[in-house]
Design a protein around this motif. Structure first.
Motif, PDB file in Angstrom:
ATOM      1  N   UNK A 201      15.234 -27.532  55.456  1.00 32.71           N
ATOM      2  CA  UNK A 201      14.077 -26.976  54.769  1.00 32.71           C
ATOM      3  C   UNK A 201      12.939 -27.990  54.783  1.00 32.71           C
ATOM      4  N   UNK A 202      11.750 -27.521  55.072  1.00 29.69           N
ATOM      5  CA  UNK A 202      10.570 -28.379  55.088  1.00 29.69           C
ATOM      6  C   UNK A 202      10.107 -28.630  53.661  1.00 29.69           C
ATOM      7  N   UNK A 203      10.251 -29.886  53.201  1.00 30.33           N
ATOM      8  CA  UNK A 203       9.863 -30.222  51.834  1.00 30.33           C
ATOM      9  C   UNK A 203       8.357 -30.368  51.738  1.00 30.33           C
ATOM     10  N   UNK A 204       7.789 -29.811  50.683  1.00 24.38           N
ATOM     11  CA  UNK A 204       6.347 -29.822  50.504  1.00 24.38           C
ATOM     12  C   UNK A 204       5.953 -30.636  49.283  1.00 24.38           C
ATOM     13  N   UNK A 205       4.689 -31.059  49.305  1.00 22.50           N
ATOM     14  CA  UNK A 205       4.083 -31.708  48.147  1.00 22.50           C
ATOM     15  C   UNK A 205       2.969 -30.788  47.668  1.00 22.50           C
ATOM     16  N   UNK A 206       3.164 -30.194  46.494  1.00 22.34           N
ATOM     17  CA  UNK A 206       2.242 -29.191  45.972  1.00 22.34           C
ATOM     18  C   UNK A 206       1.669 -29.635  44.632  1.00 22.34           C
ATOM     19  N   UNK A 207       0.517 -29.081  44.298  1.00 24.26           N
ATOM     20  CA  UNK A 207      -0.128 -29.353  43.018  1.00 24.26           C
ATOM     21  C   UNK A 207      -0.222 -28.049  42.244  1.00 24.26           C
ATOM     22  N   UNK A 208       0.181 -28.084  40.992  1.00 21.14           N
ATOM     23  CA  UNK A 208       0.079 -26.921  40.114  1.00 21.14           C
ATOM     24  C   UNK A 208      -0.791 -27.296  38.922  1.00 21.14           C
ATOM     25  N   UNK A 209      -1.837 -26.515  38.709  1.00 18.43           N
ATOM     26  CA  UNK A 209      -2.680 -26.693  37.540  1.00 18.43           C
ATOM     27  C   UNK A 209      -2.534 -25.485  36.636  1.00 18.43           C
ATOM     28  N   UNK A 210      -2.427 -25.735  35.341  1.00 15.92           N
ATOM     29  CA  UNK A 210      -2.363 -24.658  34.362  1.00 15.92           C
ATOM     30  C   UNK A 210      -3.568 -24.782  33.436  1.00 15.92           C
ATOM     31  N   UNK A 211      -4.354 -23.721  33.342  1.00 21.03           N
ATOM     32  CA  UNK A 211      -5.477 -23.742  32.411  1.00 21.03           C
ATOM     33  C   UNK A 211      -5.290 -22.670  31.348  1.00 21.03           C
ATOM     34  N   UNK A 212      -6.241 -22.581  30.422  1.00 21.52           N
ATOM     35  CA  UNK A 212      -6.021 -21.830  29.203  1.00 21.52           C
ATOM     36  C   UNK A 212      -6.267 -20.343  29.257  1.00 21.52           C
ATOM     37  N   UNK A 213      -5.576 -19.650  30.122  1.00 21.13           N
ATOM     38  CA  UNK A 213      -5.599 -18.188  30.141  1.00 21.13           C
ATOM     39  C   UNK A 213      -4.190 -17.688  29.882  1.00 21.13           C
ATOM     40  N   UNK A 214      -4.074 -16.492  29.346  1.00 20.97           N
ATOM     41  CA  UNK A 214      -2.751 -15.914  29.161  1.00 20.97           C
ATOM     42  C   UNK A 214      -2.079 -15.781  30.520  1.00 20.97           C
ATOM     43  N   UNK A 215      -0.788 -16.084  30.567  1.00 20.26           N
ATOM     44  CA  UNK A 215      -0.081 -15.973  31.840  1.00 20.26           C
ATOM     45  C   UNK A 215       0.774 -17.180  32.166  1.00 20.26           C
ATOM     46  N   UNK A 216       1.157 -17.967  31.161  1.00 25.41           N
ATOM     47  CA  UNK A 216       2.021 -19.127  31.404  1.00 25.41           C
ATOM     48  C   UNK A 216       3.319 -18.763  32.129  1.00 25.41           C
ATOM     49  N   UNK A 217       3.917 -17.585  31.901  1.00 24.23           N
ATOM     50  CA  UNK A 217       5.151 -17.258  32.616  1.00 24.23           C
ATOM     51  C   UNK A 217       5.003 -17.324  34.138  1.00 24.23           C
ATOM     52  N   UNK A 218       3.832 -16.961  34.667  1.00 23.46           N
ATOM     53  CA  UNK A 218       3.629 -17.048  36.115  1.00 23.46           C
ATOM     54  C   UNK A 218       3.834 -18.477  36.600  1.00 23.46           C
ATOM     55  N   UNK A 219       3.246 -19.428  35.883  1.00 26.14           N
ATOM     56  CA  UNK A 219       3.351 -20.836  36.276  1.00 26.14           C
ATOM     57  C   UNK A 219       4.777 -21.346  36.157  1.00 26.14           C
ATOM     58  N   UNK A 220       5.464 -20.971  35.096  1.00 23.19           N
ATOM     59  CA  UNK A 220       6.825 -21.474  34.890  1.00 23.19           C
ATOM     60  C   UNK A 220       7.782 -20.959  35.949  1.00 23.19           C
ATOM     61  N   UNK A 221       7.641 -19.703  36.335  1.00 24.31           N
ATOM     62  CA  UNK A 221       8.493 -19.156  37.405  1.00 24.31           C
ATOM     63  C   UNK A 221       8.194 -19.869  38.724  1.00 24.31           C
ATOM     64  N   UNK A 222       6.915 -20.074  39.014  1.00 23.93           N
ATOM     65  CA  UNK A 222       6.532 -20.748  40.247  1.00 23.93           C
ATOM     66  C   UNK A 222       7.058 -22.183  40.275  1.00 23.93           C
ATOM     67  N   UNK A 223       6.910 -22.901  39.168  1.00 22.05           N
ATOM     68  CA  UNK A 223       7.427 -24.271  39.090  1.00 22.05           C
ATOM     69  C   UNK A 223       8.935 -24.298  39.306  1.00 22.05           C
ATOM     70  N   UNK A 224       9.637 -23.398  38.652  1.00 22.37           N
ATOM     71  CA  UNK A 224      11.094 -23.374  38.774  1.00 22.37           C
ATOM     72  C   UNK A 224      11.533 -23.135  40.216  1.00 22.37           C
TER      73      UNK A 224
ATOM     74  N   UNK B 223      -1.183 -28.256  49.368  1.00 21.98           N
ATOM     75  CA  UNK B 223      -1.958 -27.207  48.724  1.00 21.98           C
ATOM     76  C   UNK B 223      -1.858 -27.272  47.216  1.00 21.98           C
ATOM     77  N   UNK B 224      -2.686 -26.451  46.572  1.00 22.79           N
ATOM     78  CA  UNK B 224      -2.773 -26.422  45.120  1.00 22.79           C
ATOM     79  C   UNK B 224      -2.920 -24.991  44.631  1.00 22.79           C
ATOM     80  N   UNK B 225      -2.376 -24.738  43.455  1.00 16.49           N
ATOM     81  CA  UNK B 225      -2.587 -23.454  42.783  1.00 16.49           C
ATOM     82  C   UNK B 225      -2.990 -23.727  41.339  1.00 16.49           C
ATOM     83  N   UNK B 226      -3.957 -22.975  40.855  1.00 19.53           N
ATOM     84  CA  UNK B 226      -4.289 -22.985  39.432  1.00 19.53           C
ATOM     85  C   UNK B 226      -3.777 -21.668  38.882  1.00 19.53           C
TER      86      UNK B 226
END
Length: 199
Positions: free
Chosen positions: A1-24, A92-95
């Protein structure tokens, strides 16, 4: 598997579950993830998940520490962090989620904190930047800022779940949005059932 280096930013909008699933999912696959969380995002984590925000990064360690990937924590005010420089190579990065305030600052080229500066780096280095806005309805200002970012190379992925995969729970709908983001970051996953054509 090709290991990646990614950046995740979380800002103050409703929707934290999206970020937590993606991080996991990213950490489960062994990727390296650099995380930045705004003050307003901490409030969202408290309201949507009941997190003790006085413990900050320890909450992430407890949730994801058992996974094989590497989670790198960056304080919001650490403007000298590795991810603030274009010479630090990333895939890459995702907010996710992205508030309209954060979206506006990124669209205007402002870098008042590490999350905004890192997004600016993605744009200037022409690396993948995925923005997951979570607001409704959208004003003309919101739409103009999204268009501006799209023209600059960012990909806008509104948190809009689909139903062709026949979701049976809120979790299924959250996984769909997280999966669409991972597709754009070229991260393989099985978070939702893909469309294979109707019969």
């Amino acid at each position: 598997m090709n290991q990646k280096r990614l950046i995740v930013g979380m800002s103050g909008a409703s929707g934290a579950p999206y970020a937590l699933v993606l991080l996991e999912e990213c950490l489960r696959q062994g990727h390296e993830v650099h995380l930045v969380v705004t003050e307003a995002a901490w409030r969202v984590l408290k309201e949507e998940h009941g997190w003790d925000v006085s413990r900050r990064e320890k909450q992430f360690e407890e949730r994801f520490g058992h996974l094989p990937g590497r989670l790198v924590w960056h304080p919001l005010r650490d403007i000298g962090a590795s991810i603030a420089s274009g010479s630090f190579r990333t895939d890459g990065m995702v907010i996710i989620p992205c508030s309209m305030g954060t979206l506006a600052k990124v669209a205007a080229g402002l870098s008042t904190n590490l999350l905004e500066r890192t997004a600016d780096v993605m744009l200037k280095e022409r690396r993948p930047l995925v923005i997951v806005p979570r607001e409704t309805p959208l004003s003309q200002i919101h739409l103009e800022n999204m268009l501006k970012l799209a023209r600059c190379g960012a990909t806008i992925v509104p948190a809009m779940p689909a139903f062709y995969h026949r979701p049976r729970s809120v979790d299924d709908m959250v996984r769909f949005v997280a999966g669409k983001v991972l597709d754009l970051l070229s991260v393989d996953h099985a978070l939702y059932r893909r469309w294979e054509g109707g019969q």
